[in-house]
Enzyme design. Structure first.
Site, PDB file in Angstrom:
ATOM      1  N   SER A  75      -6.998   0.010  -0.121  1.00 13.50           N
ATOM      2  CA  SER A  75      -5.927   0.654   0.624  1.00 13.50           C
ATOM      3  C   SER A  75      -6.322   0.813   2.101  1.00 13.50           C
ATOM      4  O   SER A  75      -5.576   0.439   3.011  1.00 13.50           O
ATOM      5  CB  SER A  75      -5.630   2.019  -0.025  1.00 13.50           C
ATOM      6  OG  SER A  75      -4.855   2.835   0.807  1.00 13.50           O
TER       7      SER A  75
ATOM      8  N   LYS B 181      -5.122  -1.767   5.589  1.00 15.61           N
ATOM      9  CA  LYS B 181      -4.414  -1.260   6.771  1.00 15.61           C
ATOM     10  C   LYS B 181      -5.130  -1.632   8.063  1.00 15.61           C
ATOM     11  O   LYS B 181      -4.495  -1.962   9.066  1.00 15.61           O
ATOM     12  CB  LYS B 181      -4.250   0.260   6.656  1.00 15.61           C
ATOM     13  CG  LYS B 181      -3.120   0.621   5.677  1.00 15.61           C
ATOM     14  CD  LYS B 181      -2.971   2.115   5.491  1.00 15.61           C
ATOM     15  CE  LYS B 181      -3.929   2.615   4.446  1.00 15.61           C
ATOM     16  NZ  LYS B 181      -3.562   3.848   3.778  1.00 15.61           N
TER      17      LYS B 181
ATOM     18  N   ARG C 173       0.168   6.182  -6.974  1.00 15.90           N
ATOM     19  CA  ARG C 173      -1.135   6.745  -7.388  1.00 15.90           C
ATOM     20  C   ARG C 173      -1.128   8.257  -7.258  1.00 15.90           C
ATOM     21  O   ARG C 173      -1.713   8.970  -8.073  1.00 15.90           O
ATOM     22  CB  ARG C 173      -2.250   6.136  -6.546  1.00 15.90           C
ATOM     23  CG  ARG C 173      -2.567   4.696  -6.924  1.00 15.90           C
ATOM     24  CD  ARG C 173      -3.372   4.007  -5.825  1.00 15.90           C
ATOM     25  NE  ARG C 173      -4.587   4.725  -5.516  1.00 15.90           N
ATOM     26  CZ  ARG C 173      -5.146   4.774  -4.303  1.00 15.90           C
ATOM     27  NH1 ARG C 173      -4.604   4.129  -3.286  1.00 15.90           N
ATOM     28  NH2 ARG C 173      -6.246   5.462  -4.108  1.00 15.90           N
TER      29      ARG C 173
ATOM     30  N   ASP D 174       0.825  -1.208   0.000  1.00 13.26           N
ATOM     31  CA  ASP D 174       0.000   0.000   0.000  1.00 13.26           C
ATOM     32  C   ASP D 174       0.858   1.257   0.000  1.00 13.26           C
ATOM     33  O   ASP D 174       0.543   2.230  -0.673  1.00 13.26           O
ATOM     34  CB  ASP D 174      -0.949   0.006   1.205  1.00 13.26           C
ATOM     35  CG  ASP D 174      -1.750   1.298   1.269  1.00 13.26           C
ATOM     36  OD1 ASP D 174      -2.573   1.508   0.359  1.00 13.26           O
ATOM     37  OD2 ASP D 174      -1.522   2.113   2.176  1.00 13.26           O
TER      38      ASP D 174
HETATM   39  N1  URA Z   1      -6.610   6.981   2.290  1.00 14.21           N
HETATM   40  C1  URA Z   1      -5.924   5.838   2.161  1.00 14.21           C
HETATM   41  O1  URA Z   1      -5.433   5.290   3.136  1.00 14.21           O
HETATM   42  N2  URA Z   1      -5.811   5.280   0.945  1.00 14.21           N
HETATM   43  C2  URA Z   1      -6.332   5.839  -0.151  1.00 14.21           C
HETATM   44  O2  URA Z   1      -6.191   5.284  -1.218  1.00 14.21           O
HETATM   45  C3  URA Z   1      -7.020   7.048  -0.008  1.00 14.21           C
HETATM   46  C4  URA Z   1      -7.146   7.594   1.214  1.00 14.21           C
END
Ligand code: URA
Ligand code: CA
Length: 433
Positions: free
Chosen positions: A183, A187, A168, A161
């Site tokens: 994403s 987490k 990105r 990530d």
């Molecule tokens: N917050 C995140 O952790 N990931 C994303 O892709 C966008 C916002």
């Protein structure tokens, strides 16, 4: 397998298999798949989306790219909350002790703030002595004993990530629902949550500008969570104006304490009760969201939530006198300035992200990861949308340890609109379960 073939598939809107997604994320993490191929893939996903199955597989592939926190030594259902980023969002400081006070373990890993959105770790460090670096053993022991502990992020969680998010960011592929959903969910899952409550913000201060976009993101995350065995619920809440009245680290600690004493700002209190009832319900308290909420309201009134906060602060080395004398214990700013209304009327709009940027310029936030932070800096809004105001009355007080420029004052005036009437702002748009 060749990455170019997978890009070609996604480009032609053909579903990727579990094996293909796992191979791709592993290769990208290890560096055998280069950034340029992954950017092409991200762009293909941006345009052609991912199926529900692909989204869950991608999420778990990202989870498995790094370490995972094992919280199995903590008794009970570990419920985590995630907010998609707001301005002056004081909810975690209130929710952690509030939910712990009804017996649900809150084992929270938190981050620092970046840009105009704040981080819980910075806020807690405004309390003198508060220690966010706990060993795994101390963390588990505290959660078992007090039902709540908060630590800074450590360990190599979701490295895929980290790489993908940075990629990105520079390739115009941040705003893709499957990529955002995987994403965020990866987490939370890697940090050991059994159940997840999501606060998806919408409005000017938020990532998702419309309720429809926010709902699509919320539904996708709830679907992913439930598919991979984590009970998940989401709230779609409004962030077109900042939450509560305080923005800034020390100021928000004081606001959280007032809320735990039962006299915090109405919007902050309500959102904490909505999110808290989902956390408590998923944690096994009550047979419905209403029953869970009643327990939380009771603990706000009888002082148990405040007691839980005091114990939490004391157990992590913080000065618990902050509960009774926040003004004395929290850092104070050398400079302050009132922003006076230039006309009479009703506050009709407070542009959250611009107000957040003003707070950052006062020193409350970091412009880059390396910048230091002024824990006393920030601002206090005396008026919220719908409040009447007389010309010459204070709209906000600004605080900083550096001299306060006219420019910041002008930003506040430009972003707190005063009209003759104001449409009421909803706080909670929807609940997704
Ligand atoms: N917050 C995140 O952790 N990931 C994303 O892709 C966008 C916002
Ligand atoms: Ca606030």
């Amino acid at each position: 397998m060749r990455m170019v073939d997978l890009i070609d598939k996604k480009q032609h809107n053909i579903e990727l298999t579990e094996q293909e997604i796992n191979w791709m994320i592993q290769g990208y993490t290890e560096g055998t798949i280069p950034d340029y191929q992954m950017s092409a893939m991200a762009m293909a996903i941006y345009f052609n989306d991912m199926t529900k199955a692909e989204r869950s597989i991608l999420t778990m592939a990202i989870v498995e790219s790094g370490e995972q926190i094992d919280l199995s030594d903590i008794e009970g259902v570990k419920v985590d909350k995630h907010s998609t980023g707001g301005v002056g969002d004081t909810t975690t400081l209130v929710l952690a002790p509030l939910v712990a006070s009804v017996g649900v373990p809150v084992a929270k890993m938190s981050g620092r703030g970046l840009g105009h959105t704040g981080g819980t770790i910075d806020k807690l460090e405004a309390i003198p002595g508060f220690n966010i670096e706990l060993s795994k053993e101390a963390f588990v022991e505290l959660v078992n004993k007090n039902k709540v502990a908060v630590v800074g992020q450590s360990g190599n969680l979701t490295p895929a990530d980290k790489k993908l998010y940075a990629l990105r960011d520079v390739t115009g592929t941040v705003e893709s629902i499957p990529l955002i959903a995987s994403s965020i969910m990866s987490k939370k899952i890697a940090s050991g949550a059994d159940a997840i409550v999501l606060d998806v913000k919408t409005g000017a201060g938020a990532f998702m500008k419309s309720v429809e976009q926010a709902r699509a993101l919320a539904e996708s995350m709830v679907e992913i969570g439930n598919t991979v065995g984590r009970n998940t619920m989401a709230v779609i809440s409004d962030m077109s104006q900042p939450l509560g009245n305080a923005i800034g680290n020390g100021l928000e600690v004081k606001e959280a304490i007032e809320t735990l004493k039962g006299h915090g700002p109405e919007d902050l209190t309500e959102l904490c009760l909505v999110l808290g009832s989902q956390m408590a319900y998923l944690g096994g308290v009550g047979n419905s969201l209403e029953e869970a909420r009643a327990k939380l309201e009771e603990n706000l009134q009888n002082g148990k939530a405040l007691k839980a906060f005091e114990l939490f602060v004391e157990s992590q080395g913080g000065d618990k006198a902050v509960v009774d004398r926040p003004e004395e214990i929290l850092p104070t700013a050398e400079h302050s300035k009132e922003v006076l209304a230039e006309q009479s009327g009703v506050v009709s709009m407070i542009v959250a992200d611009q107000i957040g940027i003003a707070a950052m310029k006062l020193g409350a936030g970091r412009e880059t990861k390396e910048s230091s932070i002024d824990l006393a800096a920030g601002l206090y809004l005396h008026k919220k949308v719908g409040d009447k105001v007389e010309a010459g009355e204070s709209l906000a007080t600004l605080y900083s340890n550096k001299p306060i420029s006219e420019e910041v004052k002008t930003t506040i005036l430009d972003n707190m609109h005063i009209s003759q009437t104001a449409a009421p702002l909803p706080l909670v748009h929807d609940i997704v379960r």
